[in-house]
Design an enzyme around this catalytic site. Structure first.
Site, PDB file in Angstrom:
ATOM      1  N   LYS A   1       3.012  11.928 -10.517  1.00  0.00           N
ATOM      2  CA  LYS A   1       2.153  11.085 -11.355  1.00  0.00           C
ATOM      3  C   LYS A   1       2.897   9.797 -11.688  1.00  0.00           C
ATOM      4  O   LYS A   1       4.024   9.839 -12.177  1.00  0.00           O
ATOM      5  CB  LYS A   1       1.806  11.797 -12.666  1.00  0.00           C
ATOM      6  CG  LYS A   1       0.754  12.873 -12.539  1.00  0.00           C
ATOM      7  CD  LYS A   1       0.357  13.349 -13.925  1.00  0.00           C
ATOM      8  CE  LYS A   1      -0.643  14.477 -13.874  1.00  0.00           C
ATOM      9  NZ  LYS A   1      -0.961  14.988 -15.221  1.00  0.00           N
TER      10      LYS A   1
ATOM     11  N   HIS B   1       7.675  11.926 -28.142  1.00  0.00           N
ATOM     12  CA  HIS B   1       6.776  12.812 -27.394  1.00  0.00           C
ATOM     13  C   HIS B   1       7.181  14.296 -27.469  1.00  0.00           C
ATOM     14  O   HIS B   1       6.364  15.144 -27.822  1.00  0.00           O
ATOM     15  CB  HIS B   1       6.697  12.335 -25.939  1.00  0.00           C
ATOM     16  CG  HIS B   1       5.901  13.235 -25.064  1.00  0.00           C
ATOM     17  ND1 HIS B   1       4.523  13.308 -25.131  1.00  0.00           N
ATOM     18  CD2 HIS B   1       6.275  14.141 -24.126  1.00  0.00           C
ATOM     19  CE1 HIS B   1       4.094  14.203 -24.269  1.00  0.00           C
ATOM     20  NE2 HIS B   1       5.138  14.721 -23.641  1.00  0.00           N
TER      21      HIS B   1
ATOM     22  N   ARG C   1      -2.387  23.446 -13.129  1.00  0.00           N
ATOM     23  CA  ARG C   1      -1.509  22.365 -13.607  1.00  0.00           C
ATOM     24  C   ARG C   1      -1.800  22.012 -15.065  1.00  0.00           C
ATOM     25  O   ARG C   1      -0.938  21.493 -15.766  1.00  0.00           O
ATOM     26  CB  ARG C   1      -1.640  21.136 -12.697  1.00  0.00           C
ATOM     27  CG  ARG C   1      -0.582  20.076 -12.973  1.00  0.00           C
ATOM     28  CD  ARG C   1      -0.499  19.054 -11.856  1.00  0.00           C
ATOM     29  NE  ARG C   1       0.520  18.052 -12.141  1.00  0.00           N
ATOM     30  CZ  ARG C   1       0.925  17.110 -11.295  1.00  0.00           C
ATOM     31  NH1 ARG C   1       0.392  17.035 -10.099  1.00  0.00           N
ATOM     32  NH2 ARG C   1       1.850  16.237 -11.635  1.00  0.00           N
TER      33      ARG C   1
ATOM     34  N   ASN D   1       0.160  21.292 -19.926  1.00  0.00           N
ATOM     35  CA  ASN D   1      -0.220  20.537 -21.126  1.00  0.00           C
ATOM     36  C   ASN D   1      -0.174  21.382 -22.395  1.00  0.00           C
ATOM     37  O   ASN D   1      -0.681  20.950 -23.433  1.00  0.00           O
ATOM     38  CB  ASN D   1      -1.627  19.964 -20.955  1.00  0.00           C
ATOM     39  CG  ASN D   1      -1.649  18.836 -19.941  1.00  0.00           C
ATOM     40  OD1 ASN D   1      -0.853  17.908 -20.033  1.00  0.00           O
ATOM     41  ND2 ASN D   1      -2.519  18.931 -18.959  1.00  0.00           N
TER      42      ASN D   1
ATOM     43  N   GLU E   1      10.286  20.431 -24.060  1.00  0.00           N
ATOM     44  CA  GLU E   1       9.568  20.624 -22.785  1.00  0.00           C
ATOM     45  C   GLU E   1      10.195  21.769 -21.984  1.00  0.00           C
ATOM     46  O   GLU E   1       9.497  22.470 -21.255  1.00  0.00           O
ATOM     47  CB  GLU E   1       9.559  19.335 -21.966  1.00  0.00           C
ATOM     48  CG  GLU E   1       8.904  18.151 -22.673  1.00  0.00           C
ATOM     49  CD  GLU E   1       7.402  18.006 -22.400  1.00  0.00           C
ATOM     50  OE1 GLU E   1       6.814  18.860 -21.716  1.00  0.00           O
ATOM     51  OE2 GLU E   1       6.828  17.013 -22.900  1.00  0.00           O
TER      52      GLU E   1
ATOM     53  N   GLU F   1      -4.400  18.615 -10.643  1.00  0.00           N
ATOM     54  CA  GLU F   1      -4.709  19.112 -11.988  1.00  0.00           C
ATOM     55  C   GLU F   1      -6.167  19.537 -12.158  1.00  0.00           C
ATOM     56  O   GLU F   1      -6.860  19.100 -13.072  1.00  0.00           O
ATOM     57  CB  GLU F   1      -4.336  18.062 -13.049  1.00  0.00           C
ATOM     58  CG  GLU F   1      -4.305  18.667 -14.455  1.00  0.00           C
ATOM     59  CD  GLU F   1      -3.571  17.808 -15.474  1.00  0.00           C
ATOM     60  OE1 GLU F   1      -2.644  17.082 -15.080  1.00  0.00           O
ATOM     61  OE2 GLU F   1      -3.919  17.907 -16.654  1.00  0.00           O
TER      62      GLU F   1
ATOM     63  N   ARG G   1       0.808  -1.235   0.000  1.00  0.00           N
ATOM     64  CA  ARG G   1       0.000   0.000   0.000  1.00  0.00           C
ATOM     65  C   ARG G   1       0.836   1.278   0.000  1.00  0.00           C
ATOM     66  O   ARG G   1       0.364   2.338   0.401  1.00  0.00           O
ATOM     67  CB  ARG G   1      -0.967   0.023   1.182  1.00  0.00           C
ATOM     68  CG  ARG G   1      -1.946  -1.121   1.151  1.00  0.00           C
ATOM     69  CD  ARG G   1      -3.153  -0.861   2.018  1.00  0.00           C
ATOM     70  NE  ARG G   1      -4.028  -2.024   1.968  1.00  0.00           N
ATOM     71  CZ  ARG G   1      -3.871  -3.081   2.776  1.00  0.00           C
ATOM     72  NH1 ARG G   1      -2.927  -3.093   3.686  1.00  0.00           N
ATOM     73  NH2 ARG G   1      -4.685  -4.098   2.654  1.00  0.00           N
TER      74      ARG G   1
HETATM   75 ZN    ZN Z   1       5.196  16.172 -22.124  1.00  0.00          ZN
END
Ligand code: ZN
Ligand code: ADP
Length: 373
Positions: A157, A279, A255, A259, A199, A251, A135
């Site tokens: 994440k 990506h 946040r 994106n 990025e 998010e 857990r």
């Molecule tokens: Zn990205």
């Protein structure tokens, strides 16, 4: 709240960015040579068992060094390693199950620490394993790609993919620390470095015009892997992401700005499939499309979009839709995006460099027009 401090150790600057999420708090250390810092690594893993997870591209370069650092710290811990094949196609429930079995065979308990040594794939998978074993156990990120250093290793994440889609099974699980040894970027393939730089520029584009100017002025140094330029860029991006995540961990608002370029980018990635843009490259094209849509809707000056495209080109990134993609197919993909609200398009657009915002109810004809090459 976040703070950034730079401590000079000899001639080598180690930057530390603190991430504060409510009562929890963890550091991101950034600098060359950190993988050899045994006492630092050992202190981050206080329990009996450590499992280092890596992939077959990264492990030959760096795994022995991390193991040696733990051994030199002489803590008597049981340190094991598990090396996976590389690539997004390995971010599966089957590999997750494999890690659970490895932990069971080690006799790992709640005091175990999982250490992710690699890029975003290793980080996501290891983080999810750490979120689930007994857990939830401690987790330390040792990111080795620029993308993971500025993005995926910060914010908690974690996830694996399903055949039905990416990142569909996961959890929010914050690391105990992120230790980014920037010297590991020396062996990163050039295309992966450039993808990470997309990025990096995203942070300037979405919320910091001065940083955008800095990247523009230092594009050549960044591409040449200048150590000082990379450390500065990573520290700035981590500080921005830490601030955004602290204000909006799950998010629901700010946040989403992270994106920028991603709804377009994910549609491109999904349509092209394996062998298409990676990506960061897809995000580069996506940011240009978001800027173009913004100026088409009268929300931003076209000249800012042109400047964005020019910097991306200097960084060695694509800025136009790849040939052979249909606008309708891309639109269909974008309609499925998680960020859409009750059937209306929701996208991150901008008012210009450093001024992104979330736009809802975007006119489909305008959106379609920027998808036609
Ligand atoms: Zn990205
Ligand atoms: P991401 O770009 O999301 O961080 P990956 O984890 O898939 O993605 O890493 C990209 C590729 O680069 C993988 O093939 C990985 O094995 C390889 N890689 C990661 N870090 C390094 C490094 N420092 N040196 C060489 N190859 C690396």
């Amino acid at each position: 709240m976040t703070t950034a401090t730079a401590a000079l150790a000899g001639t080598t600057a180690v930057h530390t960015v603190e991430v504060e999420l409510g009562a929890r708090r963890y550091p991101i250390h950034i600098g060359p040579g950190l993988l050899d810092d045994g006492p630092r690594l050992a202190a981050l893993a206080p329990g009996r068992h450590v499992l280092i997870v890596s992939d077959t591209n990264v492990a030959p370069h760096y795994l022995a060094r991390v193991e040696a650092a733990f051994a030199a710290a002489e803590t008597g811990k049981r340190v094991a390693a598990h090396v996976l094949p590389p690539g997004e196609q390995e971010k599966t429930l089957a590999r997750f199950g494999e890690l659970m079995s490895v932990l069971a065979r080690l006799g790992a308990h709640r005091d175990a620490t999982l250490v992710a040594l690699g890029g975003g794939v290793v980080g996501d998978l290891t983080g999810f394993a750490a979120a689930c074993w007994m857990r939830g156990v401690r987790f330390v990120q040792l990111p080795t790609t620029l993308l993971a250093m500025v993005d995926s290793s910060v914010g908690g994440k974690t996830a694996v993919d399903l055949p039905e889609g990416k990142n569909l099974v996961g959890a929010f699980h914050q690391p105990a620390a992120v230790v980014a040894d920037t010297a590991t970027l020396a062996t990163l393939p050039d295309r992966e470095l450039r993808a990470g730089l997309a990025e990096v520029l995203k942070y300037g584009a979405l919320g910091d015009a001065a940083f955008f100017d800095w990247v523009e002025a230092n594009a050549a140094a960044l591409r040449a892997r200048d150590a000082g330029a990379l450390v500065h860029a990573i520290a700035r991006c981590c500080t921005m992401k830490a601030g955004i995540v602290a204000r909006d961990e799950t998010e629901s608002g700010e946040r989403m700005l992270l994106n920028l370029g991603h709804t377009f980018g994910h549609a491109i990635e999904a349509e092209q499939g394996f062998g298409g843009l990676v990506h960061g490259e897809a995000v580069a094209v996506g940011m240009v499309l978001a800027a173009r849509l913004s100026s088409r809707l009268g929300l931003a000056p076209a000249s800012d979009g042109e400047r964005l495209a020019a910097v991306l080109q200097t960084l060695g990134l694509p800025t136009a839709l790849p040939a052979g993609l249909e606008a309708d197919a891309l639109l269909a993909r974008m309609r499925l995006d998680k960020k859409n609200a009750s059937g209306r398009f929701r996208l991150v657009l901008w008012h210009g460099i450093g001024r992104a915002f979330v736009a809802t109810g975007i006119d489909e004809a305008a959106l379609r027009a920027v998808l036609v090459p």
